[in-house]
Design an enzyme around this catalytic site. Structure first.
Site, PDB file in Angstrom:
ATOM      1  N   ASN A 183       0.802  -1.227   0.000  1.00 42.75           N
ATOM      2  CA  ASN A 183       0.000   0.000   0.000  1.00 42.75           C
ATOM      3  C   ASN A 183       0.833   1.274   0.000  1.00 42.75           C
ATOM      4  OD1 ASN A 183      -2.438   1.706   0.886  1.00 42.75           O
ATOM      5  ND2 ASN A 183      -1.055   1.889   2.647  1.00 42.75           N
ATOM      6  N   LYS A 213       0.594   3.941 -11.058  1.00 41.43           N
ATOM      7  CA  LYS A 213      -0.507   3.241 -10.370  1.00 41.43           C
ATOM      8  C   LYS A 213      -1.299   2.361 -11.332  1.00 41.43           C
ATOM      9  CE  LYS A 213      -0.348   4.544  -6.022  1.00 41.43           C
ATOM     10  NZ  LYS A 213      -0.326   3.578  -4.914  1.00 41.43           N
ATOM     11  N   THR A 253      -6.711  11.520   3.805  1.00 44.82           N
ATOM     12  CA  THR A 253      -5.428  11.156   4.425  1.00 44.82           C
ATOM     13  C   THR A 253      -4.444  12.309   4.212  1.00 44.82           C
ATOM     14  OG1 THR A 253      -4.548  10.251   2.376  1.00 44.82           O
ATOM     15  CG2 THR A 253      -5.816   8.728   3.763  1.00 44.82           C
ATOM     16  N   TYR A 259       2.154   9.707 -11.413  1.00 42.03           N
ATOM     17  CA  TYR A 259       1.294   8.971 -10.477  1.00 42.03           C
ATOM     18  C   TYR A 259       0.369   8.024 -11.236  1.00 42.03           C
ATOM     19  CZ  TYR A 259      -1.909   8.250  -6.504  1.00 42.03           C
ATOM     20  OH  TYR A 259      -2.668   7.695  -5.506  1.00 42.03           O
TER      21      TYR A 259
HETATM   22  N1  LIG Z   1      -5.740   9.382  -0.241  1.00 40.06           N
HETATM   23  C1  LIG Z   1      -6.240   9.187  -1.450  1.00 40.06           C
HETATM   24  O1  LIG Z   1      -7.123   9.944  -1.911  1.00 40.06           O
HETATM   25  C2  LIG Z   1      -5.787   7.997  -2.275  1.00 40.06           C
HETATM   26  C3  LIG Z   1      -6.550   7.642  -3.393  1.00 40.06           C
HETATM   27  C4  LIG Z   1      -6.155   6.563  -4.161  1.00 40.06           C
HETATM   28  C5  LIG Z   1      -5.021   5.846  -3.815  1.00 40.06           C
HETATM   29  N2  LIG Z   1      -4.288   6.213  -2.728  1.00 40.06           N
HETATM   30  C6  LIG Z   1      -3.110   5.414  -2.391  1.00 40.06           C
HETATM   31  O2  LIG Z   1      -3.268   4.927  -1.078  1.00 40.06           O
HETATM   32  C7  LIG Z   1      -1.979   4.580  -0.555  1.00 40.06           C
HETATM   33  C8  LIG Z   1      -1.871   5.094   0.864  1.00 40.06           C
HETATM   34  O3  LIG Z   1      -1.878   6.512   0.833  1.00 40.06           O
HETATM   35  P1  LIG Z   1      -2.669   7.392   1.877  1.00 40.06           P
HETATM   36  O4  LIG Z   1      -3.726   8.098   1.145  1.00 40.06           O
HETATM   37  O5  LIG Z   1      -3.042   6.549   3.046  1.00 40.06           O
HETATM   38  O6  LIG Z   1      -1.589   8.504   2.236  1.00 40.06           O
HETATM   39  P2  LIG Z   1      -0.504   8.617   3.382  1.00 40.06           P
HETATM   40  O7  LIG Z   1      -1.170   8.729   4.700  1.00 40.06           O
HETATM   41  O8  LIG Z   1       0.389   9.719   2.942  1.00 40.06           O
HETATM   42  O9  LIG Z   1       0.251   7.223   3.333  1.00 40.06           O
HETATM   43  C9  LIG Z   1       1.313   6.939   2.464  1.00 40.06           C
HETATM   44  C10 LIG Z   1       2.112   5.831   3.124  1.00 40.06           C
HETATM   45  O10 LIG Z   1       3.121   5.361   2.223  1.00 40.06           O
HETATM   46  C11 LIG Z   1       4.363   5.307   2.946  1.00 40.06           C
HETATM   47  N3  LIG Z   1       5.477   5.495   2.038  1.00 40.06           N
HETATM   48  C12 LIG Z   1       5.600   6.435   1.065  1.00 40.06           C
HETATM   49  N4  LIG Z   1       6.779   6.300   0.452  1.00 40.06           N
HETATM   50  C13 LIG Z   1       7.409   5.249   1.038  1.00 40.06           C
HETATM   51  C14 LIG Z   1       8.676   4.621   0.834  1.00 40.06           C
HETATM   52  N5  LIG Z   1       9.539   5.039  -0.106  1.00 40.06           N
HETATM   53  N6  LIG Z   1       9.000   3.563   1.617  1.00 40.06           N
HETATM   54  C15 LIG Z   1       8.146   3.125   2.568  1.00 40.06           C
HETATM   55  N7  LIG Z   1       6.938   3.676   2.804  1.00 40.06           N
HETATM   56  C16 LIG Z   1       6.586   4.723   2.040  1.00 40.06           C
HETATM   57  C17 LIG Z   1       4.244   6.434   3.974  1.00 40.06           C
HETATM   58  O11 LIG Z   1       5.060   6.170   5.095  1.00 40.06           O
HETATM   59  P3  LIG Z   1       6.413   6.941   5.481  1.00 40.06           P
HETATM   60  O12 LIG Z   1       6.273   8.379   5.058  1.00 40.06           O
HETATM   61  O13 LIG Z   1       6.482   6.754   6.971  1.00 40.06           O
HETATM   62  O14 LIG Z   1       7.475   6.200   4.758  1.00 40.06           O
HETATM   63  C18 LIG Z   1       2.790   6.295   4.392  1.00 40.06           C
HETATM   64  O15 LIG Z   1       2.639   5.315   5.378  1.00 40.06           O
HETATM   65  C19 LIG Z   1      -0.966   5.171  -1.518  1.00 40.06           C
HETATM   66  O16 LIG Z   1      -0.439   4.156  -2.333  1.00 40.06           O
HETATM   67  C20 LIG Z   1      -1.793   6.148  -2.347  1.00 40.06           C
HETATM   68  O17 LIG Z   1      -1.248   6.343  -3.632  1.00 40.06           O
HETATM   69  C21 LIG Z   1      -4.656   7.273  -1.952  1.00 40.06           C
END
Ligand SMILES: NC(=O)c1ccc[n+]([C@@H]2O[C@H](COP(=O)([O-])OP(=O)(O)OC[C@H]3O[C@@H](n4cnc5c(N)ncnc54)[C@H](OP(=O)(O)O)[C@@H]3O)[C@@H](O)[C@H]2O)c1
Length: 254
Positions: free
Chosen positions: A90, A161, A192, A157
């Site tokens: 994720n 994805k 988030t 992105y």
């Molecule tokens: N929020 C939305 O609207 C949305 C919509 C569609 C898809 N998504 C996807 O959902 C997933 C989770 O995102 P979120 O929305 O929950 O945002 P978030 O709270 O910013 O979470 C992103 C997570 O990814 C980790 N991460 C990022 N780069 C990393 C790396 N190089 N190594 C290890 N961990 C890494 C971050 O942890 P650290 O910073 O501690 O490393 C954090 O735990 C992502 O893949 C995002 O693309 C989000």
């Protein structure tokens, strides 16, 4: 409250947002969870919360771009809890956004490395562990962006994805005969840190909210419940899917 009883799950991107909520739900449903991300303090507090609620959790901080880290998460799951049943890949980044004529090669490559290549490296080691007992569920976090919807300035992105959907299908076909299911979840907008970083004005928030038939964005907990479905035996005949959890964004034109 025991849909994942006796199972072990790896969750990456667990330090915040969707990953954090999913780790908490998986643990509440009886799974032993191995949680990963780069921020150690956030992972430690998640493990403390899960343990305080009577669950089992261990963390390992690292960068998903490292294959050694992917391997270490699997080894930790097997050493600590005896097996690996579920992997939620994720962790993700928005990457370099803005007009595509200005996006650097480095910025584009970084989005691919974190969102796509790291998911492959994770699955590679996770599936090898699952093959030992002939069952497992691997889930990738993709997105509706680049699948059913797109907007300007997110080429890296969207490309990284949507690549996860091809990866999902290929792995599902390859490992289905061994009882290993592979699916992608495609969230709409979820409240988030990543969402707030992208949508930092009332105008942007209103635009994004309006994209969804439900005229709101999701909570991380709502996404976690959909991921639980894909992780659990409730979805035992579901594999190779790009599973939209998008509040109707794909069917909305108004
Ligand atoms: N929020 C939305 O609207 C949305 C919509 C569609 C898809 N998504 C996807 O959902 C997933 C989770 O995102 P979120 O929305 O929950 O945002 P978030 O709270 O910013 O979470 C992103 C997570 O990814 C980790 N991460 C990022 N780069 C990393 C790396 N190089 N190594 C290890 N961990 C890494 C971050 O942890 P650290 O910073 O501690 O490393 C954090 O735990 C992502 O893949 C995002 O693309 C989000």
């Amino acid at each position: 409250m025991d849909r994942l009883s006796g199972k072990t799950a790896i969750i990456t991107g667990a330090s915040s947002g969707i990953g954090r909520a999913t780790a908490k739900l998986f643990a509440a449903e009886g799974a032993s969870v191995v949680v990963g991300a780069r921020r150690q303090t956030e992972l430690d507090s998640l493990v403390s919360e899960i343990e305080a609620d009577g669950g089992k959790a261990v963390d390992l901080a690292g960068d998903v771009r490292s294959e050694d880290y992917a391997k270490a998460l699997v080894e930790l799951a097997v050493q600590r809890f005896g097996r690996l049943d579920i992997a939620f890949n994720n962790a993700g980044t928005l990457g370099e956004a803005g007009p595509s004529t200005g996006v650097s090669e480095t910025g584009f490559a970084e989005a691919l490395a974190i969102n796509l290549t790291a998911s492959f490296l994770g699955a590679k080691h996770q599936i090898a562990a699952m093959q030992k007992h002939g069952a497992g569920s691997v889930i990738f976090t993709s997105t509706f962006v680049g699948h059913s919807f797109a907007f300007p300035g997110v080429a890296a992105y969207a490309a990284s994805k949507s690549g996860l959907i091809g990866l999902t299908q290929a792995l599902a076909a390859e490992f289905g005969p061994q009882g290993i299911r592979v699916n992608a979840v495609l969230p709409g907008a979820v409240d988030t840190d990543m969402y707030r970083e992208m949508n930092d004005t009332p105008g942007k928030t209103a635009f994004v909210t309006n994209l969804h038939a439900l005229k709101r964005v999701a909570s991380p907990e709502e996404l976690a419940r959909s991921v639980l479905y894909l992780a659990s035996d409730d979805s035992s005949f579901v594999t190779g899917t790009a599973s939209l959890v998008d509040g109707g964004a794909s069917i909305t034109r108004t």
